[in-house]
Design a protein around this motif. Structure first.
Motif, short mmCIF file in Angstrom:
data_model
loop_
_atom_site.label_atom_id
_atom_site.label_comp_id
_atom_site.label_asym_id
_atom_site.label_seq_id
_atom_site.Cartn_x
_atom_site.Cartn_y
_atom_site.Cartn_z
N TYR A 23 47.76 72.05 17.03
CA TYR A 23 48.22 71.54 18.32
C TYR A 23 47.33 70.40 18.82
CZ TYR A 23 49.60 71.25 23.18
OH TYR A 23 50.02 70.78 24.38
N LEU A 24 46.03 70.63 18.80
CA LEU A 24 45.13 69.62 19.38
C LEU A 24 44.99 68.39 18.48
CD1 LEU A 24 42.28 71.61 21.14
CD2 LEU A 24 44.20 70.41 22.16
N VAL A 25 45.05 68.58 17.17
CA VAL A 25 44.99 67.40 16.30
C VAL A 25 46.23 66.53 16.54
CG1 VAL A 25 45.12 66.61 13.91
CG2 VAL A 25 43.51 68.39 14.52
N HIS A 26 47.36 67.20 16.67
CA HIS A 26 48.61 66.49 16.97
C HIS A 26 48.48 65.75 18.30
CE1 HIS A 26 52.84 65.90 16.21
NE2 HIS A 26 53.11 66.20 17.46
N ASP A 27 47.96 66.47 19.28
CA ASP A 27 47.77 65.90 20.61
C ASP A 27 46.83 64.69 20.54
OD1 ASP A 27 48.17 66.26 23.52
OD2 ASP A 27 45.99 66.45 23.49
N GLN A 28 45.76 64.85 19.78
CA GLN A 28 44.79 63.76 19.64
C GLN A 28 45.43 62.56 18.96
OE1 GLN A 28 41.86 64.57 16.66
NE2 GLN A 28 40.27 63.41 17.66
N PHE A 29 46.29 62.82 18.02
CA PHE A 29 46.95 61.76 17.27
C PHE A 29 47.73 60.84 18.21
CE2 PHE A 29 49.91 59.81 14.34
CZ PHE A 29 49.16 59.67 13.18
N TYR A 30 48.32 61.45 19.23
CA TYR A 30 49.15 60.65 20.13
C TYR A 30 48.44 60.24 21.42
CZ TYR A 30 53.10 61.49 17.13
OH TYR A 30 53.94 61.49 16.05
N ASN A 31 47.46 61.02 21.82
CA ASN A 31 46.86 60.76 23.13
C ASN A 31 45.38 60.46 23.09
OD1 ASN A 31 49.34 61.38 24.44
ND2 ASN A 31 48.90 63.54 24.07
N TYR A 32 44.88 60.05 21.94
CA TYR A 32 43.44 59.83 21.83
C TYR A 32 42.98 58.73 22.77
CZ TYR A 32 38.94 58.63 19.77
OH TYR A 32 37.61 58.35 19.58
N ASP A 33 41.88 59.02 23.44
CA ASP A 33 41.33 58.06 24.37
C ASP A 33 39.85 57.90 24.03
OD1 ASP A 33 40.59 56.50 26.46
OD2 ASP A 33 40.53 58.15 27.90
N PRO A 34 39.52 56.82 23.35
CA PRO A 34 38.12 56.68 22.92
C PRO A 34 37.24 56.29 24.10
CG PRO A 34 39.37 54.75 22.26
CD PRO A 34 40.32 55.65 23.00
N SER A 35 37.14 57.16 25.07
CA SER A 35 36.43 56.80 26.29
C SER A 35 34.95 56.59 26.00
CB SER A 35 36.60 57.92 27.32
OG SER A 35 36.21 59.14 26.74
N GLU A 36 34.45 55.54 26.55
CA GLU A 36 33.03 55.23 26.42
C GLU A 36 32.27 56.15 27.36
OE1 GLU A 36 31.72 53.01 24.22
OE2 GLU A 36 33.80 53.04 23.52
N PRO A 37 31.03 56.45 27.01
CA PRO A 37 30.23 57.27 27.93
C PRO A 37 30.09 56.58 29.29
CG PRO A 37 28.91 56.42 26.09
CD PRO A 37 30.33 56.12 25.78
N VAL A 38 30.21 57.37 30.32
CA VAL A 38 30.15 56.82 31.68
C VAL A 38 28.74 56.32 31.95
CG1 VAL A 38 30.93 57.28 34.01
CG2 VAL A 38 31.60 58.81 32.14
N LYS A 39 28.68 55.12 32.50
CA LYS A 39 27.36 54.59 32.85
C LYS A 39 26.96 55.20 34.20
CE LYS A 39 26.84 50.69 30.00
NZ LYS A 39 27.26 51.41 28.81
N THR A 40 25.90 55.93 34.16
CA THR A 40 25.43 56.53 35.41
C THR A 40 23.95 56.28 35.55
OG1 THR A 40 25.19 58.56 34.18
CG2 THR A 40 27.12 58.38 35.61
N ASN A 41 23.43 56.59 36.73
CA ASN A 41 22.01 56.37 36.89
C ASN A 41 21.23 57.40 36.10
OD1 ASN A 41 21.38 58.74 38.47
ND2 ASN A 41 22.56 57.75 40.09
N LEU A 42 19.96 57.10 35.90
CA LEU A 42 19.15 57.86 34.96
C LEU A 42 19.04 59.33 35.35
CD1 LEU A 42 17.74 56.85 32.40
CD2 LEU A 42 15.60 57.04 33.68
N GLY A 43 18.85 59.56 36.64
CA GLY A 43 18.66 60.94 37.10
C GLY A 43 19.86 61.80 36.77
N PHE A 44 21.02 61.26 37.06
CA PHE A 44 22.25 62.02 36.79
C PHE A 44 22.42 62.24 35.29
CE2 PHE A 44 26.91 62.35 36.36
CZ PHE A 44 27.05 63.50 37.12
#
Lengths: 870, 623
Positions: free
Chosen positions: B358-379
């Motif tokens: 199920y999830l591989v199929h889902d990934q095949f169609y809905n993959y979102d190569p999101s970049e890591p969120v840029k946050t401040n160092l503390g967070f």
């Protein structure tokens, strides 16, 4: 004992092409002893090479030993790695006493291999002598000293965390939060986490410092842990083979990063470094500085993992038994084939229709049934990608699927357009349900829906988005970009669609290989196969091996479209293959689990042929009914005496039931591969045990086509056969064990429970019915031509000369068999001339007995002997 | 209507017993019997519920089987039915039926088909005993059944190392919960001076006068109950056992850990709610435990990359929320939440293998190569720390080993000398002293037995502990446990003269037979290869399955599992330890905790795990 002291060790950190940090040792002393690259290369050679489970490509589980003769190879593997490589001695003896290993075959084998004089001695060894079959593998010896010395189970302390880190890093989408990736790779990401978090993976200071010091490599770490350079390789072997599942996965992903959709950069080197650090950390934590490198005081020089293996008497006896077991079946197959000349070839003029299937042995029975329903039809077998190799991109898909044999690298892209379907979701799989807050809502809301869904699936199973649907691979209403109209459009550096020339080449090659170059029937079907199953992480292993473990529906449709293409036909006409205008090709797919066939592009069938097609569909349906009945004899949940409709329904239900761990039995029982005209085997009942590859020696007297036909037989059929063989004889180490406790890890593999290693190989539910025999390849051609063909390619030759598959040349003129052994063909005369005649196959299926246990003596009783069809 | 209550226990009991006599090869009969009895159970429940609704939801209480009745002591079964029982029974019965049907096919031809069905029936029997229980004793019997059924199903794949190791891990932590319940029962005996039934909690005036009189003791009872509940429901800091328990077939994981077994903690709190409602300390504890669990388990869930552990931790998170709901008095919501969570998690576990497709199929169609969120160092630092903590499961497993079991192992090793041949006269001397003090107690000042009792109990406890850490001969480990138990018995006799000979007989009947049988089994095994050292797993069940069963039964009987009269004896033993004798109760309860662990440890080391003779295919240790 004088030991080399390495002075002035200088290490430098070099970035290689991929950006991996690779430590090379600048000093000459190091490279002449321990070279990490060589050692890792050596280790990778022996590790399992199974890719993530979404693509399942069968291969020889002991591929590393294929450069040796079969028995030498497997017993070497057993001695070094502790695998069980044959049945147990008592099992052979039981099969013998039950008559399933034939007396005459045993006599023949022993006399042939041991000479008539010592035959009695060997026979008594086989039957009576008591042997100590106890295996004490070499692997693990060195590292077991942590336990004996410090009473310290180092694996227990290191592996659970190591596996968690690895699966988190490689995870393709189970976890909600992704591993914080550093694009430089695995070790760099671990370093980042160590630096950026208040809480690292290590408990002690030394390990932390060693991790962050990028100049430290495997060599330095091994110095700390092991101490003596000459034991390094052995130590790493012991370590990596204590969890060969994960090590194998890492090595495979390093070599084939494309086998993940969400790419990761990982190398076995990185994993070894992390594991060594974790080991140092564990030892430092539990023993402070009160531990010494492992080799101090150990006689390591006397222990060589890869020292030549002495062939003991018991191995000889086991190999005699195995030969006898194999030939007890083969002999009947050959005897049956020799009776082929009694049958007249069908009159080609009024062929009703022609149908091409995959060579897959599961199609063997379906073809038999179709031929019995319509004796005028003609069936062919060819690897199920039908000679068209490409990447496939469904509409809205973010990736492409490779649809051809694994070693082939296609240059083409087929895109699906104008589809009507959209991707369906199942709310019960929604990851939101794992959040605390939303999970609360989900529990209260859809919790009850889950209960209802469970009831529905228990009593009224039907297809749903959670089930792997072989027909869902393609949208029947969409269209494909097959013909590029000789335009050059590139996408992802692949060519979208084929040129006329490309198409004609492929159609021609396929038709010539199966010998279908004239006498075309009005309708020619290309029937691919796939398999639907529910709750089955190994679903890919049931799909088409020639399509990289995927359903072959697109290939069949593409092939049919190419063969129907007018420009292609005129080119083929120029090349001597005249396909009449009245002939139409139809693609389709057979779902081997649910026993359904769906045809594609039926709307394009010319009006004149539509009725003919309709009547053919009825014949296919009848054949599927019979096929379902034949298969049902193996399934305890189905009464084979029931009416056909009910059996079909029950078979279909198995493929969509979550509670069914055996939607189908896959390639279980495969044992023979016949390369030749269908006419030579048409009269035989081969019980779904034969790969049938069509090839007509008459169209290829020189064997030019034969080379290409034989090339995939080893890796594809031999690979399937040996994977089943080894998973059968040692389901614990070479197989995946029972499916029931499996836990899906990172969408790439399965483990037992939450702490276990990955389990490559086949689960017990797939291999129970399999008789572990090597593949017998029968090629219909003159022995000298066959010899020339197999010798033309060294990789192909290895399969035969080292006897990982048996090879028989069936001389079509003399009607004699020639067995390939020690590099030459010698005549083989079947021992038994008399075969049973199958009057009523339905009765045979109805009266099948259910197996009492998964023990070989019970489980494969229903593997029926070869019969001559009435 | 009331007499019907018995049948909710009798049906699973009969089903279990019938299941035992069906031969293992008769899959159809085994499954059919299970499904029939589960259906009957559900039908009975629906009938009962209709009557119950018709009579406008009365609270039903029925005193049942009396085990023993002496001057001031009475041990009996008691059954009870109210809306809490109703919801738990309904969900339990439905899931049992569905999972039995599911397993009928799923387990087909699995080695141990019968074992599996017997164990889920034993489990279901325990579950019903708990939810229909009207007093702590009945509840405790069910509790023991569930514990042992869990142990046996986790080690279902007994020829592999990890299931076996995890089974002992889980039973160890369960055993801690058992002891907490025993202590709660013990204190309850002393402050109520009777075997209290839950029905009496419904009397507010009785309860308030009782509480004002015995508040600290009542608090102690409730803390023990809360501890037991926390352990069963995997609440912080006892969470790490739940994913490790998922070693058996997926269906049993779904039934036990997705639903019924893990929610028993929730049930326990609801059942005793009337009693603790007015105790702010308990409410506060539950709220703190709930919130901590939600935070910790949710952060662990976030990073789980295997499907079963992800479901396990998300279920724990939900149970944390249920704890909160209960503490805040929203019991109806908690019941609803239990039902939904149990159904959802069971379903998710049952279909967990499908997630790959199920999830591989889902990934095949809905993959979102999101970049890591840029946050401040503390967070970022906080996120990374939480990530690593999540992967390491907040070190819960490690802490448990290090701070809970390790110290006892250490003491056990140190007291290993007690098992020495040379120490035997010394040990005997202590025992004889104790006997002497007991028989001539009139000759001594009364303070002597009071002082001697804890010393004797301590010696017994140390003997048992030395057996628990023993890596030598299994027979000597067995003998130590037997000796240890005799010391414990003696210590109680010393402290309380009321513990008469008929009680000893009751206690001793099971123990005596079990000691002999266990000894005999080990002796038979020793004869095979003359190697029964406890420093490794031997896997003898492969060669000697029957001896393995007999030995297991001996262990259980000896440990006071409700299959012999010893069970009642143990209860009596505890109730004869006076409230004031803190030293004594500590050592006696510790002794009981480790008795079972030491015995089961012998069982798994000798009989389970990879078979030591590699004459056939053997699993990897890491698999």
């Amino acid at each position: 004992m004088a030991r080399k002291i390495i002075q002035q060790k200088k290490t430098e950190n070099i970035q290689n092409k991929n950006g991996h940090s690779v430590l090379t040792h600048g000093h000459i002393n190091v490279s002449d002893g321990f070279n990490i690259d060589n050692v890792l290369h050596h280790i990778k050679h022996y590790l399992p090479s199974q890719t993530p489970l979404k693509d399942f490509i069968h291969h020889n589980s002991l591929h590393a030993f294929q450069d040796k003769l079969f028995y030498e190879g497997i017993f070497t593997a057993a001695t070094i790695f502790g695998y069980q490589v044959t049945l147990e001695l008592k099992d052979y003896r039981q099969l013998y006493s039950e008559g399933r290993i034939r007396k005459d075959v045993v006599k023949e084998i022993v006399e042939k291999r041991k000479g008539v004089i010592s035959a009695d001695f060997w026979k008594s060894c086989m039957l009576e002598k008591k042997y100590d079959c106890h295996l004490a593998p070499r692997i693990g010896w060195l590292r077991s000293h942590w336990n004996t010395r410090l009473n310290f189970d180092i694996d227990n302390k290191v592996q659970p965390l190591l596996f968690r880190i690895l699966s988190s890093y490689l995870d393709q989408g189970i976890a909600i939060q992704k591993f914080p990736l550093n694009e430089k790779g695995f070790l760099a990401s671990i370093r980042d986490l160590q630096k950026n978090s208040g809480e690292g993976f290590f408990k002690t200071k030394r390990a932390k410092d060693l991790l962050l010091n990028e100049d430290i490599g495997v060599y330095e770490l091994l110095m700390i842990l092991v101490g003596n350079e000459s034991a390094f390789e052995h130590y790493l072997f012991d370590q990596q083979f204590s969890h060969r599942g994960w090590s194998g996965m890492v090595a495979t992903l390093e070599a084939k990063p494309d086998s993940l959709l969400d790419k990761r950069r990982i190398s076995l080197y990185d994993v070894v470094v992390l594991e060594l650090l974790l080991e140092i950390d564990a030892l430092d934590f539990y023993f402070k500085n009160r531990w010494n490198p492992l080799t101090i005081g150990l006689p390591i020089n006397s222990y060589n993992l890869f020292a030549p293996v002495q062939k003991g008497e018991v191995m000889e006896v086991l190999s005699l038994w195995q030969d006898a077991f194999e030939w007890s079946y083969y002999d009947d197959v050959l005897s049956g084939l020799s009776k082929g000349n009694l049958i007249k070839p069908t009159d080609p003029v009024d062929t009703s229709f022609q149908a091409m299937f995959c060579i897959d042995e599961r199609e063997c029975s379906l073809r038999r049934h179709i031929e019995s329903i319509d004796p005028k039809c003609e069936t062919f077998g060819s690897p199920g990608f039908f000679g068209v190799e490409f990447f496939f991109k469904p509409e809205h898909g973010k990736f492409t699927d490779k649809l051809c044999p694994a070693p082939v690298q296609p240059a083409y892209l087929i895109k699906e357009i104008n589809t009507s379907k959209h991707v369906e979701k199942d709310i019960l799989f929604d990851k939101q349900s794992y959040h605390p807050g939303k999970g609360w809502l989900y529990s209260l809301g859809i919790g009850f829906w889950a209960g209802i869904t469970l009831v529905k699936n228990l009593f009224f199973p039907k297809m749903s988005p959670a089930i792997s649907n072989a027909f869902g691979h393609m949208d029947a209403n969409g269209s494909l970009t097959i013909d590029s109209n000789d335009k050059m459009i590139l996408e992802d550096s692949l060519r979208v669609g084929f040129t006329t020339e490309d198409m004609a080449n492929r159609v021609e090659k396929l038709l010539r290989s199966i010998g279908l170059v004239s006498e075309f029937a009005p309708l020619v079907y290309a029937v691919a196969h796939g398999s639907s199953s529910a709750n089955n992480p190994h679903h890919g292993a049931h799909d088409c091996g020639a399509c990289s473990g995927r359903p072959g529906s697109i290939n069949a449709r593409v092939f049919a479209a190419m063969a129907n293409n007018e420009k292609v036909r005129s080119l083929l006409n120029e090349r001597g293959i005249k396909i009449p205008d009245s002939t139409f090709f139809v693609g389709g797919m057979h779902d081997t689990a649910s026993d359904m066939i769906e045809f594609s592009d039926v709307a394009y069938i010319p009006e004149l042929l539509k009725d003919l097609h309709k009547s053919n569909v009825i014949k296919f349906e009848q054949a599927l009914n019979k096929n379902a009945k034949e298969r049902s004899r193996r399934f305890a949940s189905i009464n084979s005496k029931d009416v056909l409709g009910n059996i079909r329904k029950a078979i279909n239900n198995r493929s969509v039931s979550f509670f069914e761990p055996r939607p189908e039995l896959g390639h279980g029982t495969n044992s023979v591969c016949i390369v030749g005209r269908r006419d030579i085997s048409k009269h035989l009942f081969l019980d779904r045990r034969a790969f049938l590859n069509s090839y007509d020696y008459r169209t290829d007297p020189e064997g030019k086509i034969l080379v290409d036909v034989l090339k995939p037989i080893g890796p594809v059929c031999g690979g399937i056969n040996l994977e089943y063989y080894f998973s059968r004889v040692d389901n614990h180490k070479l197989g995946a064990g029972t499916k029931l406790p499996h836990n899906v890890v990172g969408l790439i593999g399965v483990s037992n429970g939450c702490d276990g290693d990955l389990r490559p190989g086949l689960p017990v539910q797939m291999i129970e019915v399999h008789d572990p025999v090597r593949l017998l390849v029968v090629v219909e051609h003159r022995p000298e031509i066959v010899l020339k063909c197999i010798q033309s390619n060294s990789a192909m030759y290895e399969w035969f000369i080292n006897e990982w598959v048996h090879l028989i040349a069936f001389d079509p003129i003399e009607k004699k068999f020639f067995l390939f052994k020690n590099g030459e063909f010698t005549e083989y005369i079947p021992l038994r001339n008399h075969l049973g005649i199958l009057e009523n196959s339905e009765l045979l299926f109805e009266n099948a007995s259910l197996m009492d246990s998964a023990h070989i003596a019970d489980a494969t009783k229903e593997n029926l002997p070869v019969f001559v069809l009435n | 209507m009331t007499p019907l209550l018995h049948y909710f226990i009798l049906l699973p009991l009969v089903a279990f017993l019938i299941g035992l006599i069906i031969p293992g090869s008769k899959e159809k009969h085994i499954a059919f019997s299970t499904i029939m009895f589960s259906s009957a159970h559900l039908l009975l429940l629906l009938t009962f519920m209709s009557l119950w609704v018709y009579n406008s939801f009365p609270i039903v209480d029925e005193k049942s089987l009396v085990f023993i009745k002496a001057d001031d002591i009475e041990i009996f079964l008691d059954f009870y039915f109210d809306r809490i029982t109703c919801v738990f029974a309904l969900i339990g019965s439905i899931l049992m039926l569905l999972v039995s049907i599911f397993s009928r096919f799923y387990l087909h031809r699995e080695q141990g088909y019968k074992r599996f069905f017997s164990m889920i029936q034993l489990f279901f029997l325990g579950y019903n005993l708990i939810i229909f229980s009207g007093n702590y004793e009945s509840l405790f019997i069910g509790w023991e059944f569930i514990g042992i059924a869990s142990f046996l199903l986790i080690s279902f794949y007994r020829d592999r190392y990890l299931p076996v190791r995890n089974s002992i891990k889980v039973i160890s932590i369960y055993r801690l919960g058992d002891i907490a319940l025993i202590l709660a029962m013990w204190m309850s005996h002393h402050i109520w001076h009777e075997n209290i039934v839950f029905a009496k909690f419904n009397d507010p005036s009785l309860l308030s006068s009782h509480l004002s009189e015995h508040y600290p003791s009542a608090l102690f009872i409730m803390f023990m109950v809360v501890l037991a509940a926390m352990i069963k429901s995997g609440q912080f800091p006892f969470s790490s056992w739940l994913p490790r328990a998922m070693e058996g077939p997926t269906t049993s994981s779904g039934l036990f850990y997705g639903a019924l077994s893990s929610h028993i903690g929730v049930f326990l709190l609801l059942r005793t709610a009337k009693y603790w409602e007015t105790m702010p300390e308990i409410k506060f504890t539950l709220i703190v435990v709930g919130i901590l669990t939600i935070i910790v388990a949710a952060s662990i869930t976030q990073v789980q990359s295997t499907i079963k552990s992800q479901i396990a931790y998300s279920s724990i998170t939900q149970m944390g929320i249920i704890f909160l709901e209960i503490a805040l008095g929203w019991h109806a919501l908690a019941l609803l939440h239990f039902a939904g969570n149990a159904l959802l998690r069971t379903y998710q576990l049952l279909v967990s293998p499908a997630v790959l497709n199920y999830l591989v199929h889902d990934q095949f169609y809905n993959y979102d190569p999101s970049e890591p969120v840029k946050t401040n160092l503390g967070f970022k630092k906080l996120r990374s720390t939480l990530y690593v903590l999540g992967i390491k499961e907040w070190n819960l497993d490690f802490f448990q080993y290090r701070y809970l079991w390790s110290p006892f192992k250490w003491i056990g090793k140190k007291s290993g000398f007690l098992g020495n041949r040379k120490a035997l006269p010394f040990v005997l001397a202590i025992f004889l002293c104790g006997i002497g003090i007991h028989f001539f107690r009139d000759e001594w000042p009364p303070i002597i037995p009071v002082f001697a009792a804890p010393v004797i109990a301590l010696t017994g406890f140390l003997l048992i502990l030395s057996s628990f850490s023993n890596s030598g001969n299994a027979i000597s480990a067995w003998v130590h446990v037997v000796m240890g138990q005799l010391f414990v018995l003696l210590s109680v006799m010393l402290s309380n003269t009321d513990f008469g000979y008929h009680f000893i007989l009751l206690w001793g009947s099971g123990v005596f037979i079990a000691s002999i049988a266990g000894f005999w089994c080990l002796w038979l095994i020793q004869k095979i290869d003359n190697d029964i050292l406890l420093n490794r797993y031997h896997g003898y069940v492969y060669e000697r399955p029957v001896i393995a069963v007999v030995f297991l039964l001996s262990c259980l009987a000896f440990a006071g599992f409700p299959i012999t009269p010893t069970f009642v004896g143990v209860d009596l033993l505890f109730s004869h330890v006076d409230k004031q004798h803190i030293g004594l109760i500590v050592f006696v309860s510790l002794a009981f905790l480790f008795t079972e662990l030491a015995l089961l440890r012998i069982y798994i080391r000798i009989f389970l795990g990879q078979h030591k003779k590699m004459t056939h295919a053997i699993a990897y240790k890491s698999s």
